[in-house]
Design a protein around this motif. Structure first.
Motif, PDB file in Angstrom:
ATOM      1  N   UNK A 151     -44.481   2.575 -42.432  1.00 23.76           N
ATOM      2  CA  UNK A 151     -43.443   3.132 -41.563  1.00 23.76           C
ATOM      3  C   UNK A 151     -43.194   2.233 -40.359  1.00 23.76           C
ATOM      4  N   UNK A 152     -44.256   1.579 -39.848  1.00 25.90           N
ATOM      5  CA  UNK A 152     -44.037   0.624 -38.758  1.00 25.90           C
ATOM      6  C   UNK A 152     -43.180  -0.540 -39.251  1.00 25.90           C
ATOM      7  N   UNK A 153     -43.353  -0.922 -40.510  1.00 21.02           N
ATOM      8  CA  UNK A 153     -42.538  -2.016 -41.065  1.00 21.02           C
ATOM      9  C   UNK A 153     -41.065  -1.605 -41.156  1.00 21.02           C
ATOM     10  N   UNK A 154     -40.802  -0.377 -41.545  1.00 18.71           N
ATOM     11  CA  UNK A 154     -39.431   0.133 -41.542  1.00 18.71           C
ATOM     12  C   UNK A 154     -38.836   0.006 -40.136  1.00 18.71           C
ATOM     13  N   UNK A 155     -39.580   0.521 -39.148  1.00 22.33           N
ATOM     14  CA  UNK A 155     -39.078   0.496 -37.773  1.00 22.33           C
ATOM     15  C   UNK A 155     -38.828  -0.927 -37.302  1.00 22.33           C
ATOM     16  N   UNK A 156     -39.783  -1.822 -37.553  1.00 22.55           N
ATOM     17  CA  UNK A 156     -39.683  -3.193 -37.053  1.00 22.55           C
ATOM     18  C   UNK A 156     -38.473  -3.922 -37.611  1.00 22.55           C
ATOM     19  N   UNK A 157     -38.174  -3.721 -38.884  1.00 24.21           N
ATOM     20  CA  UNK A 157     -37.015  -4.382 -39.467  1.00 24.21           C
ATOM     21  C   UNK A 157     -35.714  -3.859 -38.875  1.00 24.21           C
ATOM     22  N   UNK A 158     -35.620  -2.555 -38.733  1.00 23.48           N
ATOM     23  CA  UNK A 158     -34.425  -1.974 -38.116  1.00 23.48           C
ATOM     24  C   UNK A 158     -34.303  -2.447 -36.672  1.00 23.48           C
ATOM     25  N   UNK A 159     -35.418  -2.394 -35.939  1.00 23.46           N
ATOM     26  CA  UNK A 159     -35.380  -2.738 -34.512  1.00 23.46           C
ATOM     27  C   UNK A 159     -35.034  -4.206 -34.294  1.00 23.46           C
ATOM     28  N   UNK A 160     -35.653  -5.105 -35.050  1.00 26.73           N
ATOM     29  CA  UNK A 160     -35.391  -6.530 -34.876  1.00 26.73           C
ATOM     30  C   UNK A 160     -33.930  -6.853 -35.130  1.00 26.73           C
ATOM     31  N   UNK A 161     -33.358  -6.281 -36.188  1.00 25.20           N
ATOM     32  CA  UNK A 161     -31.966  -6.556 -36.523  1.00 25.20           C
ATOM     33  C   UNK A 161     -31.009  -5.939 -35.511  1.00 25.20           C
ATOM     34  N   UNK A 162     -31.341  -4.740 -35.050  1.00 26.30           N
ATOM     35  CA  UNK A 162     -30.435  -4.002 -34.175  1.00 26.30           C
ATOM     36  C   UNK A 162     -30.563  -4.419 -32.710  1.00 26.30           C
ATOM     37  N   UNK A 163     -31.793  -4.556 -32.226  1.00 30.35           N
ATOM     38  CA  UNK A 163     -32.023  -4.851 -30.813  1.00 30.35           C
ATOM     39  C   UNK A 163     -32.075  -6.341 -30.524  1.00 30.35           C
ATOM     40  N   UNK A 164     -32.438  -7.145 -31.541  1.00 33.42           N
ATOM     41  CA  UNK A 164     -32.507  -8.587 -31.361  1.00 33.42           C
ATOM     42  C   UNK A 164     -33.906  -9.082 -31.038  1.00 33.42           C
ATOM     43  N   UNK A 165     -34.124 -10.388 -31.194  1.00 34.68           N
ATOM     44  CA  UNK A 165     -35.469 -10.953 -31.052  1.00 34.68           C
ATOM     45  C   UNK A 165     -36.055 -10.851 -29.647  1.00 34.68           C
ATOM     46  N   UNK A 166     -35.229 -10.964 -28.588  1.00 32.32           N
ATOM     47  CA  UNK A 166     -35.778 -10.894 -27.235  1.00 32.32           C
ATOM     48  C   UNK A 166     -36.349  -9.514 -26.942  1.00 32.32           C
ATOM     49  N   UNK A 167     -35.615  -8.476 -27.297  1.00 27.70           N
ATOM     50  CA  UNK A 167     -36.117  -7.107 -27.117  1.00 27.70           C
ATOM     51  C   UNK A 167     -37.350  -6.882 -27.988  1.00 27.70           C
ATOM     52  N   UNK A 168     -37.331  -7.428 -29.194  1.00 27.21           N
ATOM     53  CA  UNK A 168     -38.469  -7.288 -30.107  1.00 27.21           C
ATOM     54  C   UNK A 168     -39.734  -7.858 -29.458  1.00 27.21           C
ATOM     55  N   UNK A 169     -39.612  -9.047 -28.869  1.00 25.26           N
ATOM     56  CA  UNK A 169     -40.762  -9.668 -28.220  1.00 25.26           C
ATOM     57  C   UNK A 169     -41.238  -8.833 -27.032  1.00 25.26           C
ATOM     58  N   UNK A 170     -40.291  -8.301 -26.284  1.00 27.60           N
ATOM     59  CA  UNK A 170     -40.645  -7.489 -25.110  1.00 27.60           C
ATOM     60  C   UNK A 170     -41.366  -6.211 -25.517  1.00 27.60           C
ATOM     61  N   UNK A 171     -40.866  -5.547 -26.564  1.00 30.65           N
ATOM     62  CA  UNK A 171     -41.505  -4.308 -27.011  1.00 30.65           C
ATOM     63  C   UNK A 171     -42.864  -4.601 -27.627  1.00 30.65           C
ATOM     64  N   UNK A 172     -42.967  -5.721 -28.343  1.00 30.84           N
ATOM     65  CA  UNK A 172     -44.229  -6.099 -28.967  1.00 30.84           C
ATOM     66  C   UNK A 172     -45.326  -6.293 -27.922  1.00 30.84           C
ATOM     67  N   UNK A 173     -44.958  -6.739 -26.730  1.00 28.87           N
ATOM     68  CA  UNK A 173     -45.929  -6.972 -25.659  1.00 28.87           C
ATOM     69  C   UNK A 173     -45.942  -5.844 -24.635  1.00 28.87           C
ATOM     70  N   UNK A 174     -45.202  -4.773 -24.933  1.00 23.76           N
ATOM     71  CA  UNK A 174     -45.082  -3.605 -24.054  1.00 23.76           C
ATOM     72  C   UNK A 174     -44.547  -3.991 -22.678  1.00 23.76           C
TER      73      UNK A 174
END
Length: 455
Positions: A220-243
């Motif tokens: 389920x985390x993989x589902x979320x991560x794919x949707x989030x990366x595509x929708x929010x973009x890589x910069x937001x992805x990196x920020x969320x990954x590091x909280x």
């Protein structure tokens, strides 16, 4: 802990070209010509390309969470090491979370010599606890020769090499039952909107569209991560990954709302939400490819490693089982990678030799030939992989170099991103059961993340 995790650009991503490569997998049967038209490393064979010491009388224990065919195939790699060194290697089945498993072993005075860790943060945690030992010069030489800088950096803590990434994963794939698609007249979707339309087409043909292995929270985390990366973009992805941004951020709301478009339609999920939450990952794959043209589901999302489970059904990858990249939710399709790294817990000549072997093309070539596996080792010939689908994935992985995003939950503290029944795994399982509760899920994710990153 995995807080303050280093995520250099080189290590933030080997998968962009992995999935870029899968864009040409739409027919994915490939042809036998693909097997003969390869570029890359030399085929390993015979005595191999790496020099190993004689270890007659030495014994080793190697722990990993792998089960089934994945475990069986890795044991063949260990058998090759035994053959070439004279050492005796015992595989120790571990449980998730593996850090807890190792902790109990160490407390009991019986740690394995080497462990395969499935999270970047777990390597740092093992170092912080003073369990992990740096790999020696021979293994480092193999890494320098055979790995991109990004994959080397993922195994480093404070500049020292502790991990050897033996296995890579492309976590941005959707596998489908070709008979179901042909009968339904369904096409491979490129966007999320198209994906939902394809799901409807499959449903109208009399087959439940999607299989979800919700009993394993990591899917389920993989589902979320794919949707989030595509929708929010890589910069937001990196920020969320590091909280660095909160899980209550509007971008998380958007991703959960998008997921709810699928998860909220119980007719589209095999067994409905309750059934999905009782389905483990292997079963989510096998039930998609058993039952002829009337399986329990027409599609299943997960990584290239799903091929191991597909093989158990006797379905043939490229004809019976085909694959397309995870659909683009935003401007670009997502590219999420994962992997497993060998870490030495008991420093010895034998353990260092095994790390060196696992960093070499020789070890990876053994498992590549068995299928359901990808190696970040650029010394492995694409022709070593058993079918055109995997050959193209392997070429794309190596061509990607350092251009990828690593699994977000694997970067988080284990208590948040890697523990059954806790943190992100549990919050997303609850969300699968009640996809209307977006705000409540965000609040729970933020509270758990805050506690874990502080802890």
């Amino acid at each position: 802990m995995r807080r303050n995790l280093r995520t250099p650009r080189a290590a933030q991503a080997a998968a962009a070209a992995v999935v870029a490569g899968t864009l040409i997998l739409t027919a994915c049967g490939g042809s036998d010509k693909d097997k003969d038209n390869n570029s890359g490393g030399k085929e390993s064979g015979g005595s191999g390309s790496v020099s190993l010491p004689k270890l007659d009388g030495a014994s080793l224990e190697v722990a990993a969470v792998w089960t089934g065919s994945e475990q069986a195939n890795f044991k063949k790699v260990l058998a090759e090491f035994e053959k070439r060194t004279g050492a005796k290697v015992t595989f120790v089945p571990a449980q998730d979370p593996i850090i807890n498993f190792l902790g109990s072993k160490i407390a009991g005075g019986a740690p394995p010599d080497v462990a395969l860790l499935p999270q970047v943060g777990a390597i740092k945690q093992a170092v912080d606890k003073k369990w992990a030992k740096p790999v020696g010069s021979e293994a480092q030489a193999q890494l320098a020769k055979n790995y991109s800088q990004g994959w080397q950096d993922l195994g480093k803590v404070d500049g020292k090499q502790y991990g050897v990434y033996y296995k890579a994963a492309n976590k941005s794939l959707v596998w489908y039952n070709n008979k179901v698609f042909e009968n339904a007249g369904a096409n491979e979707p490129k966007t999320w909107k198209d994906f939902l339309a394809t799901a409807r087409t499959v449903y109208d043909s009399g087959v439940t569209p999607v299989s979800v292995g919700g009993a394993d929270g990591w899917t389920l985390t993989d589902w979320f991560e794919n949707v989030y990366l595509s929708q929010a973009g890589p910069e937001k992805y990196d920020q969320l990954a590091q909280h660095k941004i909160k899980w209550t951020d509007p971008s998380v709301k958007d991703a959960l709302t998008t997921l709810a478009e699928l998860w909220g339609n119980k007719d589209y999920i095999a067994g409905g939400p309750d059934g999905a939450l009782q389905t483990e990952f292997p079963a989510s794959v096998t039930q998609t490819f058993t039952g002829g043209d009337q399986p329990k589901a027409g599609m299943v999302f997960e990584g290239d490693f799903a091929q191991v489970n597909i093989a158990e059904t006797k379905a043939k990858v490229g004809t019976d089982a085909k694959v397309f990249p995870f659909p683009a939710v935003g401007d670009k399709a997502p590219v999420v990678s994962g992997g497993d790294a060998a870490v030495i817990l008991k420093d010895s000549k034998a353990a260092q030799a095994l790390a060196t072997f696992l960093a070499s093309p020789d070890a990876a070539t053994v498992q590549a030939k068995l299928g359901g596996y990808l190696s970040p080792n650029k010394g492995v010939a694409p022709s070593a992989y058993p079918n055109a689908v995997q050959q193209k994935m392997a070429k794309a992985l190596i061509a990607a170099g350092d251009d990828f995003r690593f699994d977000m939950s694997d970067q988080a503290p284990q208590a948040f991103g890697g523990t059954p029944g806790k943190g992100e795994w549990k919050a997303l399982q609850d969300f699968l059961k009640n996809p209307k509760n977006v705000a409540g899920t965000q609040a729970k994710l933020e509270a758990d993340a805050t506690a874990a990153y502080k802890g």
